[in-house]
Design an enzyme around this catalytic site. Sequence first.
Site, PDB file in Angstrom:
ATOM      1  N   SER A 131      -2.167 -44.920 -36.944  1.00 22.73           N
ATOM      2  CA  SER A 131      -2.796 -44.395 -35.725  1.00 22.73           C
ATOM      3  C   SER A 131      -1.930 -44.613 -34.500  1.00 22.73           C
ATOM      4  CB  SER A 131      -4.147 -45.065 -35.472  1.00 22.73           C
ATOM      5  OG  SER A 131      -4.663 -44.565 -34.243  1.00 22.73           O
ATOM      6  N   LYS A 185      -8.913 -46.268 -41.453  1.00 26.67           N
ATOM      7  CA  LYS A 185      -8.330 -45.294 -40.509  1.00 26.67           C
ATOM      8  C   LYS A 185      -9.340 -44.180 -40.213  1.00 26.67           C
ATOM      9  CE  LYS A 185      -5.150 -42.966 -38.174  1.00 26.67           C
ATOM     10  NZ  LYS A 185      -5.642 -41.645 -37.879  1.00 26.67           N
ATOM     11  N   ASN A 189     -10.970 -43.244 -36.586  1.00 32.29           N
ATOM     12  CA  ASN A 189     -11.024 -41.912 -35.981  1.00 32.29           C
ATOM     13  C   ASN A 189     -12.448 -41.519 -35.608  1.00 32.29           C
ATOM     14  OD1 ASN A 189      -8.344 -41.974 -36.680  1.00 32.29           O
ATOM     15  ND2 ASN A 189      -8.285 -39.855 -37.345  1.00 32.29           N
ATOM     16  N   GLU A 192     -13.106 -43.098 -32.466  1.00 27.49           N
ATOM     17  CA  GLU A 192     -12.312 -42.341 -31.486  1.00 27.49           C
ATOM     18  C   GLU A 192     -13.081 -41.080 -31.035  1.00 27.49           C
ATOM     19  OE1 GLU A 192      -8.205 -41.595 -32.863  1.00 27.49           O
ATOM     20  OE2 GLU A 192      -8.545 -39.501 -32.347  1.00 27.49           O
TER      21      GLU A 192
HETATM   22  N1  LIG Z   1      -0.402 -35.735 -35.182  1.00 28.10           N
HETATM   23  C1  LIG Z   1      -1.060 -36.883 -35.063  1.00 28.10           C
HETATM   24  O1  LIG Z   1      -1.377 -37.374 -33.956  1.00 28.10           O
HETATM   25  C2  LIG Z   1      -1.429 -37.665 -36.289  1.00 28.10           C
HETATM   26  C3  LIG Z   1      -1.858 -38.997 -36.142  1.00 28.10           C
HETATM   27  C4  LIG Z   1      -2.141 -39.757 -37.267  1.00 28.10           C
HETATM   28  C5  LIG Z   1      -2.023 -39.197 -38.517  1.00 28.10           C
HETATM   29  N2  LIG Z   1      -1.626 -37.890 -38.643  1.00 28.10           N
HETATM   30  C6  LIG Z   1      -1.516 -37.366 -40.014  1.00 28.10           C
HETATM   31  O2  LIG Z   1      -0.152 -37.349 -40.387  1.00 28.10           O
HETATM   32  C7  LIG Z   1       0.075 -36.298 -41.319  1.00 28.10           C
HETATM   33  C8  LIG Z   1       1.188 -35.408 -40.786  1.00 28.10           C
HETATM   34  O3  LIG Z   1       0.748 -34.881 -39.544  1.00 28.10           O
HETATM   35  P1  LIG Z   1       1.735 -34.231 -38.460  1.00 28.10           P
HETATM   36  O4  LIG Z   1       0.962 -34.216 -37.179  1.00 28.10           O
HETATM   37  O5  LIG Z   1       3.067 -34.902 -38.499  1.00 28.10           O
HETATM   38  O6  LIG Z   1       1.839 -32.740 -39.025  1.00 28.10           O
HETATM   39  P2  LIG Z   1       2.900 -31.612 -38.670  1.00 28.10           P
HETATM   40  O7  LIG Z   1       3.594 -31.893 -37.386  1.00 28.10           O
HETATM   41  O8  LIG Z   1       2.195 -30.331 -38.837  1.00 28.10           O
HETATM   42  O9  LIG Z   1       3.985 -31.759 -39.827  1.00 28.10           O
HETATM   43  C9  LIG Z   1       3.658 -31.498 -41.139  1.00 28.10           C
HETATM   44  C10 LIG Z   1       4.819 -31.861 -42.055  1.00 28.10           C
HETATM   45  O10 LIG Z   1       4.394 -31.658 -43.385  1.00 28.10           O
HETATM   46  C11 LIG Z   1       5.205 -30.643 -43.965  1.00 28.10           C
HETATM   47  N3  LIG Z   1       4.396 -29.796 -44.808  1.00 28.10           N
HETATM   48  C12 LIG Z   1       3.406 -28.980 -44.432  1.00 28.10           C
HETATM   49  N4  LIG Z   1       2.867 -28.379 -45.506  1.00 28.10           N
HETATM   50  C13 LIG Z   1       3.554 -28.832 -46.579  1.00 28.10           C
HETATM   51  C14 LIG Z   1       3.475 -28.595 -47.959  1.00 28.10           C
HETATM   52  N5  LIG Z   1       2.579 -27.753 -48.470  1.00 28.10           N
HETATM   53  N6  LIG Z   1       4.348 -29.238 -48.771  1.00 28.10           N
HETATM   54  C15 LIG Z   1       5.254 -30.078 -48.268  1.00 28.10           C
HETATM   55  N7  LIG Z   1       5.382 -30.353 -46.959  1.00 28.10           N
HETATM   56  C16 LIG Z   1       4.525 -29.741 -46.135  1.00 28.10           C
HETATM   57  C17 LIG Z   1       5.839 -29.886 -42.843  1.00 28.10           C
HETATM   58  O11 LIG Z   1       7.038 -29.329 -43.310  1.00 28.10           O
HETATM   59  P3  LIG Z   1       7.670 -27.959 -42.738  1.00 28.10           P
HETATM   60  O12 LIG Z   1       8.641 -28.373 -41.675  1.00 28.10           O
HETATM   61  O13 LIG Z   1       8.309 -27.343 -43.899  1.00 28.10           O
HETATM   62  O14 LIG Z   1       6.529 -27.139 -42.191  1.00 28.10           O
HETATM   63  C18 LIG Z   1       6.038 -30.997 -41.829  1.00 28.10           C
HETATM   64  O15 LIG Z   1       7.170 -31.750 -42.130  1.00 28.10           O
HETATM   65  C19 LIG Z   1      -1.271 -35.587 -41.476  1.00 28.10           C
HETATM   66  O16 LIG Z   1      -1.960 -36.117 -42.569  1.00 28.10           O
HETATM   67  C20 LIG Z   1      -1.978 -35.936 -40.200  1.00 28.10           C
HETATM   68  O17 LIG Z   1      -3.381 -35.846 -40.311  1.00 28.10           O
HETATM   69  C21 LIG Z   1      -1.315 -37.123 -37.569  1.00 28.10           C
END
Ligand SMILES: NC(=O)c1ccc[n+]([C@@H]2O[C@H](COP(=O)([O-])OP(=O)(O)OC[C@H]3O[C@@H](n4cnc5c(N)ncnc54)[C@H](OP(=O)(O)O)[C@@H]3O)[C@@H](O)[C@H]2O)c1
Length: 467
Positions: A131, A185, A189, A192
Site C-alpha cells: 500500500s 491489504k 483498502n 480507506e
Molecule cells: N496503482 C496503485 O496505486 C496500486 C496500489 C497498490 C496495489 N496496486 C496493485 O498493483 C498491481 C499493479 O497495478 P499497477 O497500478 O502497477 O497497474 P498498471 O500501471 O496498469 O500496470 C500493469 C502492469 O501489468 C502488466 N500487465 C497487464 N496485463 C497483463 C497480462 N495480461 N499479462 C502480463 N502482464 C500484464 C502491464 O504490462 P504492459 O506494459 O504490457 O501493459 C504492466 O506492466 C495491481 O494488482 C494493482 O491493483 C496498485
Amino acid sequence: MADLATLGLYGLGTMGSALALNILDNGFALHVANRTATVTNEFVEEAGPLAAKLSAHDSLEAMARAMPKPRAIILMVPAGGPVDSAIEELCAILEPGDAIIDAGNTDFHDTRRRTALVEGRGLTFIGMGVSGGEEGARNGPSIMVGGTPAAFEGIRPVIEAISAKFNGEPCADHLGPDGAGHFVKTVHNGIEYADMQMIAEAYGLMRYGQGMTPAAIGAQFEAWDKGALKSYLVEISGIVLQAVDKQTGGPAVDVIVDRAGQKGTGRWTAIEALKLGQSASAIEAAVGARSWSAEKSTRVLGESILKTPLLSVDLAVEDYENALLAARIIAYAQGFRILAAASDEYQWNLDFARIAEIWRAGCIIRSALLDDISAAFRGELPAGQLVFAPAFAERLQAALPALRRVTAAAITGGHPVPAFSAALAWIDSMARGRGTTDLVQAQRDFFGMHGFERIDGPAGCHGPWWD
Ligand SMILES: NC(=O)c1ccc[n+]([C@@H]2O[C@H](COP(=O)([O-])OP(=O)(O)OC[C@H]3O[C@@H](n4cnc5c(N)ncnc54)[C@H](OP(=O)(O)O)[C@@H]3O)[C@@H](O)[C@H]2O)c1
C-alpha cells in the site's frame, strides 16, 4: 528459501516500476521483465545510474531461466488472470527453493488457492499486499505479507529495506499464512474507502450546506492535519481542495466529474464482512456511495424529478472535525472486527497491534490514530472491541455529539451522508444492551416457525401467536 541471491520483478507498470527502483535504490540487484518488452527498455533508461544493478529481459520466461537459483520473482501485474498465467509459466521453470511473490491487489481466496497449487509443486508462494500508491512503492510502502514464515525469512531483508519506516521500524511484516497478507491489504483498502467517503461527506456539507469555498475547506483540512485528524488522506484533501485548475482558473475539484471508480477491494471487504457474519457499515456505505456516484445520468434525472430541497446548515467548524474523528475511529474499529473474524475463521492468529503498527507509515490510511490503536490492542480491550478500549471510548464520548449534529443537519437538509449515518447507526447499536430484534425474532417465528430464545432461559420457544 535460504537466501535471495536473485530477485526478479515482472510487470513494470505504475507500481512495478516504482517498486523496482526502490529495490535498486536499496542496493539490491534485480532482474526485470514486462509483457511489452519496449516498456522494459524504457524502464532501463529511466533507472539511470541505478541500472548498474539491473538485468533486463524480454519476457518472464527469459528472466526466470536467466536468474541464478534460488529465485524469488515478484509479480506486479493486474490481479486475476494475468497472475494465474504468470504462475503457470513460472511453475514450469522454477524449482524447489524458488519463490513466487504476488504483490498485486489480489483477492485472498485466490491467494489461498494459488498457495496450495504452487506449494503442491514444491515451490514457495507469498501473497504480499503493498500500500501507498506509486509514491509509496517508490519511497517506502507499507507491506503486508502472507505465506509460510520460512518463505518470508528469505525475503525479509529486501522487504524491510524497501518498506516505509515509522520511528526507524519497518512498516512491513509477515502477518500469517497463505491469504493473510492480501486479506489485511483488502481490509486496509476497505477502511480507506470509508475514510475517503467520510472526508468527502464533510466537504460536501461544508460546501453545499455551509457555503464554504473549496479553498476555505482545504485550508480547514490543512489545519486539521496538524491535530487529532492528522493523516495522509486529510493532508492530500487539503492540498486538492486548494488547487486551482489551470484552464478555468477555478477550483480544480470543480472540473472533475463526480463519478468514482473502484477496482474491487472495498467491495471485497464488504462482501467478506457479510460472509463472516459481520457488517462493516461505514465501509459498505462507502462502497455503495461510489456505486451510486457512477449513476450520474440517473442522479441528474433524479434532481429534476424529485426536486428535494438542499437546505443550508450552520454548524461550528469544530463539529466537522470531531464528526470525522468519531467516524474514523468507527471505520478503523469495523475494519479490525473483520480482521478478527477472518483470523478466527482461517486460523491466521493475526496480531492486530502489529497490523496497526505497519499501517502507521507508507500506506494510504496512515494516521495519527494508528499509534494509539496499536497501543489499545496491546492493552486492555474489553470484548476485543477497539471502541471499548478506554482511550477510544473516551474519545468517542467526546466526539459523538458532533457526529450526531453533523449527521442530523445533513439528513434534515437533504445532504447525503451515507458513511456518517452508517457509522453512527453501528455505534448506537453497540451502545444498547437491548435492541429491537426481539420483534424481528417474533416475526420470524410467526411466519416461519423459526423459534426464539426466551430471556428466562430456554431456546427453541414459540410465541402465543397461533394460540
Ligand atoms: N496503482 C496503485 O496505486 C496500486 C496500489 C497498490 C496495489 N496496486 C496493485 O498493483 C498491481 C499493479 O497495478 P499497477 O497500478 O502497477 O497497474 P498498471 O500501471 O496498469 O500496470 C500493469 C502492469 O501489468 C502488466 N500487465 C497487464 N496485463 C497483463 C497480462 N495480461 N499479462 C502480463 N502482464 C500484464 C502491464 O504490462 P504492459 O506494459 O504490457 O501493459 C504492466 O506492466 C495491481 O494488482 C494493482 O491493483 C496498485
